[in-house]
Design a protein around this motif. Structure first.
Motif, PDB file in Angstrom:
ATOM      1  N   ALA A   1      42.217  40.062  47.041  1.00 11.26           N
ATOM      2  CA  ALA A   1      42.607  38.731  46.577  1.00 11.26           C
ATOM      3  C   ALA A   1      41.560  38.177  45.623  1.00 11.26           C
TER       4      ALA A   1
ATOM      5  N   THR B   1      42.067  39.669  42.385  1.00 13.31           N
ATOM      6  CA  THR B   1      43.253  39.120  41.726  1.00 13.31           C
ATOM      7  C   THR B   1      42.904  37.810  41.038  1.00 13.31           C
ATOM      8  N   VAL B   2      42.179  36.961  41.779  1.00 17.19           N
ATOM      9  CA  VAL B   2      41.784  35.663  41.194  1.00 17.19           C
ATOM     10  C   VAL B   2      40.896  35.893  39.976  1.00 17.19           C
TER      11      VAL B   2
ATOM     12  N   ILE C   1      43.160  37.005  37.083  1.00 19.43           N
ATOM     13  CA  ILE C   1      43.997  35.908  36.581  1.00 19.43           C
ATOM     14  C   ILE C   1      43.126  34.927  35.806  1.00 19.43           C
TER      15      ILE C   1
END
Lengths: 547, 112, 219
Positions: free
Chosen positions: C76, C79-80, C83
């Motif tokens: 996660a 992912t952050v 992004i």
């Protein structure tokens, strides 16, 4: 005809042309001129064709006797593998787009170059590196898994498969770059007034081919990479002993390799469209249908890959679906054949080598195509799969159709590229030999396959002996034909009569500039105000000319 | 600029949602929800960060067609593996779930 | 457009190639070229996504259990990071369109830093797997999950994240080259398409990860 701001046609040979405008080896090594890049592709692919041809001759000589003739079994495996790899990846996929796409596309569109000249140069070097790796793989013992390198054998073969796979991956990149370049060129660099429906059919064919190159090639790239990684690291993607599925390999492989056959044949079809109009001196019959059918082949061709896998364990449902879709693709080819024949009907037919190649192409594409529909029938393919019937079918298309297209392209555009004409008499002799030799080589193979002779087998049963000898004899005729072509073309480079801008009297922007063309293709920007084939005005009758 | 910030926030929210729903046990919906959220995030990135929304039709066609053909590849293969004779599948077919976790480590059991 | 006016000489900036009539056509062409290239990347990864879906279908339990061995937190976080880096790169493009050269260079630099962070986290994840023997192919020695197909999961994990990481490195390199050129003053409101194109490539890297994360880590 299209207009130019300054009339660029001439009866003579342009002294300062694209070949000598810039001098020195670096001007060639770092050229951004699409015409020079085309010549580089010409040389490289012709060398590849020669290597592939020699491998074919080795196979045919080996098959002169049912037992061992000139090589052992392991060598034989390497011969047929490398023949396939060289012919497909190093010759057929790059040849027509690389040579004639590069040379003719910008000229036909009235542009100064392709959209990305530096990418174009890169594509040639990438091709050379990939080809070099393949040659290295050949020299260091060769590959023996077949050009189709099916798992699980390709995962465990002792042969040096990794450089070959890497070579295929890299050559694929070259193909992608070429395709990408041509698509953008067609979209953005057409001359003012050239709408999509005014583009020559060779451009349509090249455009359709480029779409396939861009969409399909990455999949063979990843597949080759996966096999290579498995071979070295044992990843287990396709290895049944590690829980993998070897049929998955076949799915991924053929997802590219079936559209790949259209990469090979579509450009030749485009050449034939041009050649048919040329030898009939008549407007193309059914221009729109031919243009759209190219796109039809491109798209429907992506859905047909499973017809290579009828006997792999693939489900009956999938096989049936693929069979029907494969037959659908045949419809588009049939549309083209009818339109070409319709063009020639009542045309003013010129009798020359180009006509021989056109007729040869038509005959071979019909028989190759029909036998394709035959093997697409699942129940029949059970008998023919992995026999010489399939071998003959695809050679009818690959050699019969594609190669006739390549030869037609060479003969049609030779005067444009080099400013000189070849000897027509010898050209017709060679063309006749090639067409006859081809038939003599591959018709026996249909009979052999139907009688049950398997492909890729080192030994064969005595009952197949005579037909094999016949096939080898035919291949010798083919070989002689090619040698003659090479001789008179090389001779014509320096000693042929001057061709002038438009020796054939054809329409098309490439014929409105000098032969050879100047470095920047045209003087001024051509504009287009008419349809691409304007041999006759609407309703006008064909003028039958005796030359 | 404001538009980009909005999209960023939406993407981060999407990430949180997908992590939370991923940890929950929703049976076969887990896969569907994860894919829907991922597709939504991807669409936002493609349309706004990559400006496909303001781009020419050709570029949109190129991207959409490449996705479609990727799906064709997957669909064609699944058409085969779902209808093939199980004998020719690895392990004789999809391995049925056992009720108990096979892991020696103490992980939450798979309840599907 | 008549033929004689085509050969104008007053508008030929250094970034306009001679075979294009004007910068509008060139920009249109290079954007199309980039989207075509992104299409090829989609199909390259498609082969691996196919492998994932096929083997998940064959070995559902093994895939579920193995995915629980991955650290959702690290995934996660990555992912952050990606992004965020996507946001930074589009901000950089926005800045250069408004002639904010320094800002653009800084934003590109931060994007590259994000790439570095991503790779560092991946390094730790890989190290953990090597330690546990959760390696692809011949090197698989992990015995924690005994459902059939566990080794396949890790093969696919390494293939997909490996290819993705390779693209992260390539993307970061492209952005670094662009950053240097920005600092040299080559781009501005008059000419900024290369930043756009570099950004497009970076967004593709982000797109792939948006799908990889839930498929590998969560479900």
């Amino acid at each position: 005809m299209a207009q130019l701001s300054v009339v660029n046609e001439s009866e003579g040979y342009l002294k300062v042309n694209y070949m000598n405008a810039d001098r020195g080896i670096m001007s060639w090594v770092l050229t951004l001129d699409h015409k020079r890049i085309a010549l580089m592709y010409f040389v490289l692919t012709m060398v590849s064709f020669f290597i592939g041809g020699m491998l074919a001759e080795a196979i045919r000589i080996e098959h002169l006797t049912p037992g061992e003739t000139i090589m052992g079994a392991n060598t034989y495996n390497r011969m047929f593998t490398l023949h396939g790899v060289v012919m497909i990846f190093m010759f057929m996929i790059p040849a027509v787009p690389g040579i004639f796409g590069n040379f003719c596309l910008p000229l036909m569109l009235g542009a100064k170059d392709v959209a990305f000249p530096r990418l174009n140069l890169l594509s040639v070097y990438v091709y050379a590196v990939g080809a070099g790796l393949l040659v290295y793989a050949m020299a260091s013992g060769g590959v023996d898994a077949g050009w189709t390198f099916y798992a699980p054998y390709s995962l465990s073969t002792p042969a040096t498969i990794f450089p070959a796979l890497l070579g295929v991956f890299i050559i694929g990149f070259s193909s992608i770059l070429t395709g990408l370049n041509f698509i953008v060129t067609v979209h953005t660099l057409r001359a003012p007034g050239m709408t999509w429906m005014r583009m020559p059919l060779f451009v349509w064919a090249t455009y359709a081919t480029s779409i396939i190159q861009v969409l399909a090639t990455p999949v063979i790239g990843i597949t080759a990479m996966l096999v290579g990684i498995e071979h070295v690291f044992g990843f287990g993607f396709f290895d049944p002993t590690r829980g993998g599925d070897p049929v998955l390999f076949q799915h991924m492989f053929w997802f590219y390799s079936h559209p790949a056959v259209y990469i090979m044949v579509l450009p030749s079809m485009g050449v034939i469209s041009e050649a048919v109009a040329a030898v009939s001196r008549k407007n193309i019959f059914g221009y729109k249908m031919i243009a759209y059918s190219s796109l039809g082949i491109t798209f429907v061709g992506f859905f047909a890959w499973g017809h290579h896998m009828f006997l792999s364990g693939q489900s009956a449902l999938d096989s049936g679906a693929f069979a029907i879709i494969s037959m659908l693709v045949g419809v588009f080819t049939a549309i083209k054949v009818f339109n070409w024949v319709g063009t020639m009907y009542r045309g003013s037919i010129a009798v020359n080598a180009l006509l021989f190649y056109v007729c040869g192409f038509l005959f071979f594409v019909v028989f190759g195509g029909m036998t394709g529909i035959a093997v697409a029938t699942v129940s029949l393919d059970v008998h023919w799969h992995d026999t010489y019937f399939v071998v003959a079918h695809f050679h009818f298309i690959m050699v019969g159709a594609v190669l006739m297209g390549v030869l037609a392209a060479i003969h049609m555009w030779f005067p444009k590229m080099f400013g000189r004409m070849y000897h027509e008499g010898w050209a017709m002799v060679a063309a006749a030999l090639i067409v006859l030799g081809f038939n003599a080589t591959f018709i026996p193979q249909f009979l052999l396959g139907n009688a049950g002779m398997p492909r890729r087998y080192f030994l064969y049963d005595e009952k197949y002996w005579m037909l094999n000898v016949a096939s080898t004899a035919g291949s010798t005729l083919l070989f002689i034909g090619f040698v003659i072509v090479a001789i008179y073309l090389i001779y014509a480079l320096k000693h042929g009569p001057i061709a002038g801008s438009n020796p054939w009297g054809l329409t098309g922007l490439e014929w409105q500039t000098t032969s050879p063309p100047p470095k920047h293709n045209f003087i001024g920007q051509p504009t287009v105000e008419e349809d691409p084939y304007t041999y006759q005005k609407k309703g006008e009758k064909v003028e039958h000319v005796v030359i | 600029m404001k538009g980009y910030i909005l999209v960023l926030v939406a993407l981060l929210i999407g990430t949180v949602v997908t992590v939370v729903t991923g940890k929950m046990d929703l049976g076969s919906f887990n896969l569907a929800i994860a894919l829907i959220i991922a597709t939504t995030k991807a669409t936002l990135v493609v349309l706004y960060f990559m400006h496909l929304k303001d781009s020419t039709g050709v570029n949109r066609l190129v991207f959409v067609v490449s996705i479609i053909f990727a799906l064709v590849l997957i669909a064609g293969v699944f058409g085969d593996i779902m209808t093939r004779n199980p004998v020719s599948l690895p392990h004789g077919g999809p391995v049925p779930r056992t009720g108990t976790p096979s892991s020696a480590m103490h992980l939450p059991a798979a309840h599907h | 457009m008549s033929s004689s006016e085509a050969h104008q000489e007053h508008e030929h900036p250094w970034y306009l190639a001679h075979h294009f009539d004007n910068i509008k056509v060139q920009n249109y062409a290079v954007r199309m070229g980039m989207w075509l290239f992104l299409g090829t990347e989609v199909l390259l990864f498609a082969g691996l996504f196919l492998g994932y879906t096929v083997y998940r279908y064959f070995y559902p339990q093994a895939f579920e259990e193995c995915s629980q061995l991955l650290s959702v937190g690290m995934g996660a976080f990555n992912t952050v990071v990606l992004i965020g880096s996507s946001f930074l790169v589009v901000w950089a493009y926005h800045s250069i369109k408004h002639d904010q050269v320094k800002k653009c260079a800084w934003l590109l630099f931060l994007t590259i830093v994000c790439a570095g962070i991503f790779l560092v986290v991946k390094y730790f994840e890989y190290m953990h797997k090597i330690h546990e023997g959760q390696l692809p192919g011949k090197m698989y020695t992990f015995e924690g999950v005994t459902a059939p197909g566990a080794n396949m999961y890790f093969s696919i994990y390494f293939l997909m994240t490996g290819l993705h990481a390779l693209h992260v490195i390539i993307g970061a390199t492209i952005l670094a080259v662009l950053m240097v050129r920005v600092m040299k003053g080559k781009y501005g409101s008059h000419h900024n398409v290369p930043i756009e194109l570099g950004g497009l490539y970076w967004h593709l890297v982000d797109l792939v990860w948006i799908f990889l994360f839930p498929l590998l880590y969560l479900i």
